[in-house]
Design a protein around this motif. Sequence first.
Motif, PDB file in Angstrom:
ATOM      1  N   LEU A   1       0.850  -1.184   0.000  1.00 13.56           N
ATOM      2  CA  LEU A   1       0.000   0.000   0.000  1.00 13.56           C
ATOM      3  C   LEU A   1       0.888   1.236   0.000  1.00 13.56           C
ATOM      4  CD1 LEU A   1      -2.903   1.187   0.326  1.00 13.56           C
ATOM      5  CD2 LEU A   1      -2.497   1.137   2.797  1.00 13.56           C
ATOM      6  N   THR A   2       0.714   2.081  -1.011  1.00 14.39           N
ATOM      7  CA  THR A   2       1.455   3.336  -1.101  1.00 14.39           C
ATOM      8  C   THR A   2       0.542   4.466  -0.635  1.00 14.39           C
ATOM      9  OG1 THR A   2       2.711   2.497  -2.992  1.00 14.39           O
ATOM     10  CG2 THR A   2       2.788   4.867  -2.581  1.00 14.39           C
ATOM     11  N   MET A   3       0.922   5.112   0.469  1.00 15.69           N
ATOM     12  CA  MET A   3       0.117   6.173   1.035  1.00 15.69           C
ATOM     13  C   MET A   3       0.320   7.479   0.269  1.00 15.69           C
ATOM     14  SD  MET A   3      -1.260   4.471   3.531  1.00 15.69           S
ATOM     15  CE  MET A   3      -1.999   5.764   4.535  1.00 15.69           C
ATOM     16  N   GLY A   4      -0.565   8.432   0.528  1.00 12.66           N
ATOM     17  CA  GLY A   4      -0.480   9.712  -0.152  1.00 12.66           C
ATOM     18  C   GLY A   4       0.797  10.467   0.156  1.00 12.66           C
ATOM     19  N   ASN A   5       1.411  10.207   1.321  1.00 15.44           N
ATOM     20  CA  ASN A   5       2.655  10.874   1.691  1.00 15.44           C
ATOM     21  C   ASN A   5       3.892  10.140   1.188  1.00 15.44           C
ATOM     22  OD1 ASN A   5       2.718   8.645   3.330  1.00 15.44           O
ATOM     23  ND2 ASN A   5       2.612   9.754   5.266  1.00 15.44           N
TER      24      ASN A   5
ATOM     25  N   ASP B   1      -9.972  17.855   9.696  1.00 13.30           N
ATOM     26  CA  ASP B   1      -9.127  18.119   8.528  1.00 13.30           C
ATOM     27  C   ASP B   1      -9.735  17.433   7.315  1.00 13.30           C
ATOM     28  OD1 ASP B   1      -7.198  18.457   6.631  1.00 13.30           O
ATOM     29  OD2 ASP B   1      -5.514  17.908   7.931  1.00 13.30           O
ATOM     30  N   GLN B   2     -10.151  18.209   6.331  1.00  9.30           N
ATOM     31  CA  GLN B   2     -10.833  17.660   5.164  1.00  9.30           C
ATOM     32  C   GLN B   2      -9.898  17.434   3.974  1.00  9.30           C
ATOM     33  OE1 GLN B   2     -14.056  16.654   5.292  1.00  9.30           O
ATOM     34  NE2 GLN B   2     -13.827  17.176   7.467  1.00  9.30           N
ATOM     35  N   THR B   3      -8.578  17.517   4.195  1.00 13.88           N
ATOM     36  CA  THR B   3      -7.631  17.285   3.117  1.00 13.88           C
ATOM     37  C   THR B   3      -7.703  15.825   2.672  1.00 13.88           C
ATOM     38  OG1 THR B   3      -6.152  18.964   4.021  1.00 13.88           O
ATOM     39  CG2 THR B   3      -5.218  17.424   2.419  1.00 13.88           C
ATOM     40  N   ILE B   4      -7.925  15.619   1.389  1.00 17.31           N
ATOM     41  CA  ILE B   4      -8.071  14.267   0.857  1.00 17.31           C
ATOM     42  C   ILE B   4      -6.765  13.850   0.175  1.00 17.31           C
ATOM     43  CG2 ILE B   4      -9.395  12.753  -0.650  1.00 17.31           C
ATOM     44  CD1 ILE B   4     -10.943  13.922   1.728  1.00 17.31           C
ATOM     45  N   THR B   5      -6.288  12.669   0.524  1.00 15.13           N
ATOM     46  CA  THR B   5      -5.103  12.119  -0.129  1.00 15.13           C
ATOM     47  C   THR B   5      -5.492  10.850  -0.879  1.00 15.13           C
ATOM     48  OG1 THR B   5      -4.522  10.828   1.844  1.00 15.13           O
ATOM     49  CG2 THR B   5      -3.571  13.041   1.638  1.00 15.13           C
ATOM     50  N   TYR B   6      -4.599  10.399  -1.761  1.00  9.88           N
ATOM     51  CA  TYR B   6      -4.861   9.206  -2.568  1.00  9.88           C
ATOM     52  C   TYR B   6      -3.894   8.096  -2.190  1.00  9.88           C
ATOM     53  CZ  TYR B   6      -8.183  11.590  -5.574  1.00  9.88           C
ATOM     54  OH  TYR B   6      -9.295  12.250  -6.041  1.00  9.88           O
ATOM     55  N   ASN B   7      -4.442   6.915  -1.989  1.00 16.16           N
ATOM     56  CA  ASN B   7      -3.654   5.723  -1.723  1.00 16.16           C
ATOM     57  C   ASN B   7      -3.684   4.815  -2.943  1.00 16.16           C
ATOM     58  OD1 ASN B   7      -3.325   6.747   0.809  1.00 16.16           O
ATOM     59  ND2 ASN B   7      -4.516   5.180   1.867  1.00 16.16           N
ATOM     60  N   THR B   8      -2.664   3.970  -3.071  1.00 14.20           N
ATOM     61  CA  THR B   8      -2.606   3.014  -4.172  1.00 14.20           C
ATOM     62  C   THR B   8      -2.291   1.634  -3.622  1.00 14.20           C
ATOM     63  OG1 THR B   8      -1.842   4.701  -5.731  1.00 14.20           O
ATOM     64  CG2 THR B   8      -1.505   2.404  -6.349  1.00 14.20           C
TER      65      THR B   8
ATOM     66  N   LEU C   1      -4.749  -0.370  -7.870  1.00 10.32           N
ATOM     67  CA  LEU C   1      -5.950   0.440  -7.719  1.00 10.32           C
ATOM     68  C   LEU C   1      -5.606   1.697  -6.922  1.00 10.32           C
ATOM     69  CD1 LEU C   1      -9.138   0.426  -8.125  1.00 10.32           C
ATOM     70  CD2 LEU C   1      -9.232  -0.285  -5.732  1.00 10.32           C
ATOM     71  N   SER C   2      -5.921   2.871  -7.503  1.00 10.00           N
ATOM     72  CA  SER C   2      -5.710   4.150  -6.817  1.00 10.00           C
ATOM     73  C   SER C   2      -7.064   4.741  -6.435  1.00 10.00           C
ATOM     74  CB  SER C   2      -4.945   5.121  -7.715  1.00 10.00           C
ATOM     75  OG  SER C   2      -3.647   4.630  -8.004  1.00 10.00           O
ATOM     76  N   TYR C   3      -7.165   5.295  -5.212  1.00  2.14           N
ATOM     77  CA  TYR C   3      -8.453   5.767  -4.710  1.00  2.14           C
ATOM     78  C   TYR C   3      -8.211   6.801  -3.606  1.00  2.14           C
ATOM     79  CZ  TYR C   3      -6.934   2.220  -1.437  1.00  2.14           C
ATOM     80  OH  TYR C   3      -6.172   1.474  -0.572  1.00  2.14           O
TER      81      TYR C   3
ATOM     82  N   LYS D   1      -8.903   4.593 -10.074  1.00  2.00           N
ATOM     83  CA  LYS D   1      -8.160   4.231 -11.280  1.00  2.00           C
ATOM     84  C   LYS D   1      -7.627   2.814 -11.145  1.00  2.00           C
ATOM     85  CE  LYS D   1      -6.687   8.944 -12.437  1.00  2.00           C
ATOM     86  NZ  LYS D   1      -5.516   9.829 -12.696  1.00  2.00           N
ATOM     87  N   LEU D   2      -7.676   2.064 -12.248  1.00  2.00           N
ATOM     88  CA  LEU D   2      -7.293   0.649 -12.225  1.00  2.00           C
ATOM     89  C   LEU D   2      -6.323   0.309 -13.348  1.00  2.00           C
ATOM     90  CD1 LEU D   2      -7.778  -2.368 -11.247  1.00  2.00           C
ATOM     91  CD2 LEU D   2      -9.570  -2.445 -13.005  1.00  2.00           C
ATOM     92  N   THR D   3      -5.357  -0.526 -13.021  1.00  2.00           N
ATOM     93  CA  THR D   3      -4.580  -1.250 -14.022  1.00  2.00           C
ATOM     94  C   THR D   3      -4.601  -2.716 -13.619  1.00  2.00           C
ATOM     95  OG1 THR D   3      -2.478  -0.971 -12.832  1.00  2.00           O
ATOM     96  CG2 THR D   3      -3.041   0.715 -14.467  1.00  2.00           C
ATOM     97  N   GLY D   4      -4.610  -3.615 -14.600  1.00  2.00           N
ATOM     98  CA  GLY D   4      -4.682  -5.041 -14.285  1.00  2.00           C
ATOM     99  C   GLY D   4      -6.115  -5.519 -14.225  1.00  2.00           C
ATOM    100  N   GLU D   5      -6.431  -6.363 -13.245  1.00  2.00           N
ATOM    101  CA  GLU D   5      -7.764  -6.957 -13.158  1.00  2.00           C
ATOM    102  C   GLU D   5      -8.328  -6.823 -11.751  1.00  2.00           C
ATOM    103  OE1 GLU D   5     -10.168 -10.916 -14.705  1.00  2.00           O
ATOM    104  OE2 GLU D   5      -8.007 -11.063 -14.348  1.00  2.00           O
ATOM    105  N   ALA D   6      -9.626  -6.524 -11.674  1.00  2.00           N
ATOM    106  CA  ALA D   6     -10.280  -6.393 -10.371  1.00  2.00           C
ATOM    107  C   ALA D   6     -11.764  -6.697 -10.498  1.00  2.00           C
ATOM    108  CB  ALA D   6     -10.086  -4.988  -9.804  1.00  2.00           C
ATOM    109  N   TYR D   7     -12.326  -7.206  -9.404  1.00  2.00           N
ATOM    110  CA  TYR D   7     -13.765  -7.436  -9.289  1.00  2.00           C
ATOM    111  C   TYR D   7     -14.315  -6.447  -8.276  1.00  2.00           C
ATOM    112  CZ  TYR D   7     -18.142  -9.601  -7.778  1.00  2.00           C
ATOM    113  OH  TYR D   7     -19.451  -9.822  -7.433  1.00  2.00           O
ATOM    114  N   PHE D   8     -15.398  -5.752  -8.635  1.00  2.00           N
ATOM    115  CA  PHE D   8     -15.973  -4.701  -7.801  1.00  2.00           C
ATOM    116  C   PHE D   8     -17.379  -5.079  -7.329  1.00  2.00           C
ATOM    117  CE2 PHE D   8     -12.878  -2.599 -10.424  1.00  2.00           C
ATOM    118  CZ  PHE D   8     -12.408  -1.519  -9.707  1.00  2.00           C
TER     119      PHE D   8
END
Length: 400
Positions: free
Chosen positions: A142-146, A186-193, A220-222, A234-241
């Motif tokens: 998991l890659t955090m926004g920071n 704090d309403q700052t939104i970051t993106y994780n991958t 998957l980035s969100y 955002k998606l690369t590869g394969e995922a089931y939602f």
Amino acid sequence: MNKERLQILLHQYLNDTISESDCIELLDYLDKAGTDKIADAVIIELIDLESGPSFGEKQTHEILQRIQSDSRFKRSSSEKEERPNQFTINRNRWLQVAAAMLILVTGGVLYLLHQKNVQVTKNNIAKAQQTQIVPGSSKAYLTMGNGKVIYLSNANNGVLAKTNSGNVLKPRNGQIVYKANTAATDQTITYNTLTTPKGGEYQVVLPDGTKVWLNAASSLSYPTEFTGKERHVKLTGEAYFEVAKNKDKPFFVSIDDVQIRVLGTHFNIEAYSDDHNIKATLLEGSVQVTKNQNHSLLKPGQQAVINSNSNNITVADANIDDVMAWKNGYFIFDHDNITGIMKKVSRWYDVDIEYNGNYDDQKFGGTFYRSKSIAELLQHLEKVGKIHFTITGRRIIVMN
């Protein structure tokens, strides 16, 4: 009882703040649902949000002592004489709750300790047999926004990280969950991958409750919180939602210049960069597939094939068993060519493929457990076709 209410009652019980009426409500739910259905909720509520989980014999003993000494299980002798029937009923009901909670707590402790021991064993095997080819497993990072990277296979169950809008939890191996903090200012939104390597798969429960299963070699980035009028990933590869329903906030999945729009539905997307097509398959609900100015609306059981080199979107009936085989633990080959088969093999077993010959006229079929050894799979392919394999290290050579 919904999930949020259940977690509130569990939290109150484990923190000695639950009222008698709420405890009776919890007991009634246990009587109807059984303890198995709330085991996950108990594990999550046992997590210390400041220091992470710390389970062991000492804590188990302390929890037992706490239940045994709970004042709600005791009444004075005068109360017993005045209201013997009511006391007996209440005492039995409180003890049922105590027993159920102790079983669940102990189960959570044993489960987490088991997971830790399993991971240690896997690490030792990996060091001793570095060239052994084994099937894929639950692993990702998991890659955090920071920019911080958390390797989930090595991370202990519990709180992985804290964000502006809540906490990232790992309730069990193979899954992470986002738990919102309603008191956050704090309403700052970051993106994780979330990224799975070759030979890995993982599940994430997004902040809105949407569940996503990632296949091997996928990403998957969100955002850590869905704000505004739309939800985007955002998606690369394969995922089931399995998208959480919200008619006022549509959910979008982006794959380069392809976009899939849904309100609440179940679907699979296969979008590997080494494939010429993107495939979106609908199981439930409805989705709209868009590439540039072209649009197509899918019905359950249909699949959209989007050509990466054009704007064409072709819609046809799908083989759902084939599409969902990876999530259900299978390989299903239905008159597939060897190139397509070996792409799946390469991603799941983390191997490189080398070709020595021409196999365009050969088709292969069969159903296999993904937990089986690669040797068994290759042996079957050799039996049903004019093809042979040689394994050198982590490289498989395909020959006539």
